[in-house]
Design a protein around this motif. Sequence first.
Motif, short mmCIF file in Angstrom:
data_model
loop_
_atom_site.label_atom_id
_atom_site.label_comp_id
_atom_site.label_asym_id
_atom_site.label_seq_id
_atom_site.Cartn_x
_atom_site.Cartn_y
_atom_site.Cartn_z
N VAL A 130 0.84 -1.19 0.00
CA VAL A 130 0.00 0.00 0.00
C VAL A 130 0.88 1.25 0.00
O VAL A 130 2.06 1.18 0.33
CB VAL A 130 -0.95 0.05 1.23
CG1 VAL A 130 -2.02 -0.99 1.13
CG2 VAL A 130 -0.18 -0.06 2.53
N ILE A 131 0.27 2.36 -0.34
CA ILE A 131 0.99 3.63 -0.33
C ILE A 131 1.48 3.89 1.09
O ILE A 131 0.74 3.66 2.05
CB ILE A 131 0.05 4.75 -0.82
CG1 ILE A 131 -0.27 4.46 -2.28
CG2 ILE A 131 0.70 6.12 -0.68
CD1 ILE A 131 -1.36 5.31 -2.85
N CYS A 132 2.70 4.39 1.21
CA CYS A 132 3.30 4.44 2.56
C CYS A 132 2.61 5.45 3.46
O CYS A 132 2.02 6.41 3.01
CB CYS A 132 4.79 4.73 2.45
SG CYS A 132 5.15 6.38 1.88
N ASP A 133 2.75 5.21 4.72
CA ASP A 133 2.23 6.10 5.75
C ASP A 133 3.00 7.42 5.68
O ASP A 133 4.21 7.44 5.82
CB ASP A 133 2.46 5.40 7.10
CG ASP A 133 1.96 6.22 8.28
OD1 ASP A 133 1.95 5.66 9.39
OD2 ASP A 133 1.57 7.39 8.10
N PRO A 134 2.31 8.55 5.47
CA PRO A 134 3.05 9.81 5.31
C PRO A 134 3.81 10.25 6.56
O PRO A 134 4.71 11.06 6.49
CB PRO A 134 1.95 10.83 4.97
CG PRO A 134 0.68 10.19 5.37
CD PRO A 134 0.87 8.71 5.34
N ILE A 135 3.42 9.70 7.70
CA ILE A 135 4.12 10.09 8.92
C ILE A 135 5.36 9.22 9.13
O ILE A 135 6.42 9.70 9.48
CB ILE A 135 3.16 10.01 10.14
CG1 ILE A 135 2.01 10.99 9.93
CG2 ILE A 135 3.90 10.34 11.44
CD1 ILE A 135 0.91 10.91 10.95
N ASN A 136 5.21 7.95 8.88
CA ASN A 136 6.37 7.05 9.03
C ASN A 136 6.85 6.60 7.67
O ASN A 136 6.59 5.48 7.25
CB ASN A 136 5.98 5.81 9.85
CG ASN A 136 5.67 6.17 11.28
OD1 ASN A 136 6.39 6.96 11.89
ND2 ASN A 136 4.61 5.60 11.80
N LYS A 137 7.55 7.51 6.99
CA LYS A 137 8.00 7.14 5.65
C LYS A 137 9.21 6.24 5.74
O LYS A 137 10.01 6.35 6.67
CB LYS A 137 8.35 8.39 4.86
CG LYS A 137 7.14 9.14 4.40
CD LYS A 137 7.49 10.15 3.34
CE LYS A 137 6.56 11.32 3.45
NZ LYS A 137 6.92 12.42 2.61
N PRO A 138 9.37 5.37 4.73
CA PRO A 138 10.55 4.48 4.78
C PRO A 138 11.85 5.30 4.62
O PRO A 138 11.85 6.36 4.02
CB PRO A 138 10.37 3.58 3.56
CG PRO A 138 9.01 3.84 3.02
CD PRO A 138 8.52 5.12 3.56
#
Lengths: 327, 300
Positions: free
Chosen positions: B254-262
């Motif tokens: 899924v599209i990444c979490d904007p707060i915890n980006k890789p």
Amino acid sequence: MSDAIVEVHHLVKHFAIAKGISEFIWGPAERYVHALDDISFRIRNREVFSLVGETGSGKTTAARLILKLMKPTSGKIFFDGKDIWNMSGHEEKIFRKDLQMIFQDPYASLNPRKRIYDIVSTSMRAQRWGTESERREIVSQVLEKVGLSPPEEVMDRYPHEFSGGQRQRIGIARALALKPKFVVADEPVSSLDVSIQAQILNLMINVKREFGITCLLISHDLAVVRHMSDTVGMLYAGMMCELAACRDLFEAPLHPYTRALIASVPVPDPDFEREEVKIGGEVPSPINIPQGCRFWPRCPSAKERCRLEIPKMIEAKKEHFVACHLG
Amino acid sequence: MKAVDGISFEIDRGSCVGLVGESGSGKSVTGLSIMRLVPPPGRIVSGKILLGKQDLTELSASQMQKVRGKKIAISFQDPMTYLNPVHRVGDQIAEAVVLHADVGKSEATEKAIRAMEKVRISDAAARAKDYPHQMSGGMRQRCLLAIALSCNPDLLIADEPTTSVDVVTQAAILRLLRDVKNETGLSVMLITHNLGIVAEFAQKIVIMYAGNIMEIGDVRSFFHRPYHPYTRALLESVPRLDRNSHTLTTIRGVICDPINKPHGCTFHPRCDFSEEICRREKPHMIEVTQGHLVACHQYG
């Protein structure tokens, strides 16, 4: 005749524009929204039949009528050979189990206060089917099937913990729980991001094949329709203007509206060449509908006859029907 | 949370740049940032926005007021949200005119009707007296464009200008934008998730993912040979009208979490080609062929 799971005969649905107190004083409303006017089609067993149209075409109304969520103004709908408005209590119960729906908005279609287990087992409870452990087993299997795992963990969570694509999978799981024969998918991917759409479309194709389901797909997205369908029915302002096998409709469309629609869909290829078909104007108001063919005010090929006479659906080519005086 | 993290691109005069991305890509925030309309507590942390030679980040609020609407205009996705339901549409367009041109009310109303004619609303003088709810979706969208174009801006930021309208109206609105662009030399930044629209309308394409630019290219070069794994997968995952049924490629995850980006490249968890370096280091934009840049370690 026998291979059709759903048959719709001369379906008409008008909504009266009620004026409330003035209606009470002066009598019934004389104005109606003509949502659907005399449409007929058959859906074959195990096929994907798409009803395509823009806003106001009547496609959602048609789906709701088939699902027996409202009564037609006139016309008949048959499911598995039975008139859906003339069924016994027992037949009705089977009907409700065999027809399921997948909704458009994955954020609105799941009750935010229910756990996933409760959502997916909705139809089982409504049908009073199975014991608690049998239900849990089925929910677990179907969640696995739609790619949500581990199911035991997913079951106890709430909708807000999932993304749009995952919620749509939950919606699909809910529809599949009691192995229905027929699923109505109302714009199943239009609310989803592009990269997620593909996942859901592939899932739907696999599930349909595995469960042997017949699908009525409602959509305005022609690319999705082309990808998924066996047969396509094109609706315009409450009337069916063309009905054909998917390939025939897209490769050799007959109705001017279908042609204009296909020519208007942007293609992700800057070198793609095709004839530009410009049509102006707007879809007619469903209250003040044009007299003859509904499309004539916008039709580049309209003739005098089109203005006066409603065209009937004729079989212009083998299994390719069109409602147009020029056909 | 960084909605947009270090992006750079140019819009040439009289041309259209398509800013493409899915949710969370930062495309809408980019559009708002250029207008300096990012809603608080969001703010522009660093970087420059050059309009000609002028850096917009250095302007005061009142100076920016003069730029907004006059030099750069924006039209939003959902016309029903952005049009005031209790005012007639003609008055709403005239309001934009009064703000930027030194004219009285009756002249502003005249200009508003001209603006409506420019966006091809037939019977404009009568339609100007309508309220938004009396108009169709397509007409409302045209009104939003009329507001945006009423003061002849240099740049139009069109955020999803056709998402809420039907395909036939979409084609008409895009034709309209193309004609205005060709006649007046208007530059357009078209924000969309629809690759088809970009292919038909834009000259340059910028692909965004999770706040970063993945690829920039001239449209022909881009569609002929996309480089970034995300872009390639995106193009193959879209059902197309010009092809018969083919298996759609999916992008896993899924599209990444904007707060915890890789860490490293934001796309690496979903990428079939990711290597150790992708997890550690964010890739720089590299020019692979003339005018075609990509941010991917494969090409480093």
